[in-house]
Design an enzyme around this catalytic site. Structure first.
Site, PDB file in Angstrom:
ATOM      1  N   GLU A   1       0.824  -1.209   0.000  1.00 44.35           N
ATOM      2  CA  GLU A   1       0.000   0.000   0.000  1.00 44.35           C
ATOM      3  C   GLU A   1       0.860   1.263   0.000  1.00 44.35           C
ATOM      4  OE1 GLU A   1      -3.048   0.607  -0.596  1.00 44.35           O
ATOM      5  OE2 GLU A   1      -3.685  -1.473  -0.698  1.00 44.35           O
TER       6      GLU A   1
ATOM      7  N   CYS B   1     -13.663   0.294 -15.593  1.00 42.83           N
ATOM      8  CA  CYS B   1     -14.125   1.688 -15.436  1.00 42.83           C
ATOM      9  C   CYS B   1     -12.907   2.606 -15.426  1.00 42.83           C
ATOM     10  CB  CYS B   1     -14.944   1.808 -14.146  1.00 42.83           C
ATOM     11  SG  CYS B   1     -15.947   3.298 -14.109  1.00 42.83           S
TER      12      CYS B   1
ATOM     13  N   CYS C   1     -17.791   0.305 -20.939  1.00 46.75           N
ATOM     14  CA  CYS C   1     -19.157   0.145 -20.419  1.00 46.75           C
ATOM     15  C   CYS C   1     -19.853  -1.056 -21.062  1.00 46.75           C
ATOM     16  CB  CYS C   1     -19.970   1.408 -20.660  1.00 46.75           C
ATOM     17  SG  CYS C   1     -19.258   2.840 -19.839  1.00 46.75           S
TER      18      CYS C   1
ATOM     19  N   CYS D   1     -19.142  -3.978 -19.025  1.00 42.55           N
ATOM     20  CA  CYS D   1     -19.226  -3.735 -17.580  1.00 42.55           C
ATOM     21  C   CYS D   1     -20.335  -4.585 -16.947  1.00 42.55           C
ATOM     22  CB  CYS D   1     -19.486  -2.255 -17.348  1.00 42.55           C
ATOM     23  SG  CYS D   1     -19.827  -1.876 -15.630  1.00 42.55           S
TER      24      CYS D   1
ATOM     25  N   CYS E   1     -25.632   1.312 -13.267  1.00 41.56           N
ATOM     26  CA  CYS E   1     -24.792   2.522 -13.235  1.00 41.56           C
ATOM     27  C   CYS E   1     -25.614   3.722 -13.719  1.00 41.56           C
ATOM     28  CB  CYS E   1     -23.574   2.312 -14.141  1.00 41.56           C
ATOM     29  SG  CYS E   1     -22.610   3.809 -14.376  1.00 41.56           S
TER      30      CYS E   1
HETATM   31 FE1  SF4 Z   1     -18.002   2.510 -15.222  1.00 40.02          FE
HETATM   32 FE2  SF4 Z   1     -20.649   2.785 -15.310  1.00 40.02          FE
HETATM   33 FE3  SF4 Z   1     -19.300   2.355 -17.563  1.00 40.02          FE
HETATM   34 FE4  SF4 Z   1     -19.548   0.442 -15.754  1.00 40.02          FE
HETATM   35  S1  SF4 Z   1     -21.158   1.384 -16.951  1.00 40.02           S
HETATM   36  S2  SF4 Z   1     -17.661   1.013 -16.838  1.00 40.02           S
HETATM   37  S3  SF4 Z   1     -19.475   1.599 -13.851  1.00 40.02           S
HETATM   38  S4  SF4 Z   1     -19.147   4.125 -16.243  1.00 40.02           S
END
Ligand code: SF4
Length: 359
Positions: free
Chosen positions: A43, A196, A203, A206, A212
């Protein structure tokens, strides 16, 4: 546990990075436990340095100093020499100080309670939370800069991050579960890194896109919002570029605390809001160049006017100042702001070398 947390934990089990300080969810289940020493060292190294850069350094570090006790007996010179490629030397210095305190006050063990952790050198709120959750499985809300970005997008927080800390914390608190906090923190870190991303997030791949809010409202491009320049105050000051003829110049090691803490640079005045006549750091034939270096920090813009000097003064405090040779100087040893100063001052250097006197 929220649906987003469940999905991200599942995603992490399949897609989490294998890292030398990490214990995967599968291995956790089979009874392996994270080593708090490794979590702590990683860290600290990861502050302002990427995972890719940290991995080889971390492995060599653990080979050399495999325990808190071993590290606590190292000299500062040894640790800082090791730290050279990682930069931000204050971290290395604090790591050693912290190891000594752990040896003397905690029997060479990392404490798990927050108060004790926060009292140790180099451990702030984020690092304490990360250690508690990842190494000890304690409930913590872990928020670093990458997690901030993900939270802003998931919850459609439209103001700049710097103005949304409270909202980000509230939203993040909803995500972090009673158990598996450490896994979720690491899931969010990996998710921020590979899906992200800061620019052009994936997205379409995702796993939480349906939950989201930025995606739903087509705001992914604009979140997190940038602090506009007009919101940022401008601070002004002077930076001193002193040459020692024929071809040397003077650097200083900045104080370990504060912005650019522990890094090499040129002496500066305080970065006051108002520009004042400077008090010079040492005796030299100083002159104002009217060359100004500007640099954007996240919270303010800095303007430093270069004051050029020639000096034969030689009684510098060696613990603070360092004489550098211009011909074999590696500009990459400086942080960006100071590289800009060097680049702008260099032509004055040439002009000065070609003249007999400084006016
Ligand atoms: Fe990020 Fe939302 Fe796109 Fe998913 S949908 S990658 S959480 S911006």
């Amino acid at each position: 546990m929220t649906l987003i947390s469940k999905i991200l934990l599942r995603w992490y089990t399949k897609n989490g990075r294998v890292l030398p300080w990490r214990v995967s969810p599968k291995d956790l289940e089979s009874g392996q436990t994270p080593d708090p020493y490794k979590v702590w060292v990683s860290e600290i190294m990861l502050q302002q340095t990427t995972v890719k850069t940290v991995i080889p350094y971390f492995q060599k570090f653990i080979e050399k100093w495999g325990s808190i006790d071993k590290l606590s007996h190292a000299s500062e010179g040894e640790v800082l020499a090791f730290w050279a490629g990682l930069g931000y030397y204050a971290r290395g210095r604090n790591l050693l100080k912290c190891a000594k305190e752990l040896r003397d006050r905690f029997n060479s063990k990392i404490p798990s309670d927050k108060k004790n952790l926060l009292g140790l050198p180099g451990i702030g709120e984020y690092t304490a939370s990360a250690i508690r959750s990842i190494a000890f499985g304690e409930k913590e809300v872990v928020i670093d800069a990458n997690i901030e970005r993900v939270i802003c997008r998931l919850f459609k927080i439209e103001k700049p991050i710097q103005q949304s800390k409270k909202d980000i914390k509230e939203c993040a608190s909803q995500l972090f579960p009673e158990f598996q906090c450490g896994d979720l923190a690491q899931a969010l870190m990996d998710f921020a890194n590979s899906i992200c991303k800061p620019k052009n997030p994936f997205c379409s791949q995702c796993p939480v896109s349906s939950l989201c809010l930025s995606f739903k409202w087509n705001l992914v491009e604009s979140i997190p919002a940038k602090l506009t320049k007009k919101n940022k105050p401008t601070k002004k000051g002077y930076v001193f570029f002193a040459i020692l003829k024929p071809n040397k110049f003077l650097l200083e090691r900045r104080p370990s605390k504060g912005i650019l803490g522990g890094l090499l640079g040129f002496p500066t005045t305080k970065w006051d809001v108002e520009k004042n006549a400077p008090s010079f750091p040492f005796k030299a034939n100083w002159f104002y160049t009217e060359r100004v270096v500007t640099h954007q920090f996240s919270h303010f813009k800095l303007e430093l006017e270069i004051v050029f000097g020639e000096t034969e003064y030689s009684k510098f405090d060696n613990s603070k100042y360092l004489v550098a040779e211009r011909l074999n100087f590696d500009i990459l040893s400086l942080p960006t702001l100071m590289r800009k100063v060097y680049a702008k001052a260099d032509s004055v250097f040439d002009a000065t070398l070609n003249s007999n006197s400084v006016t």
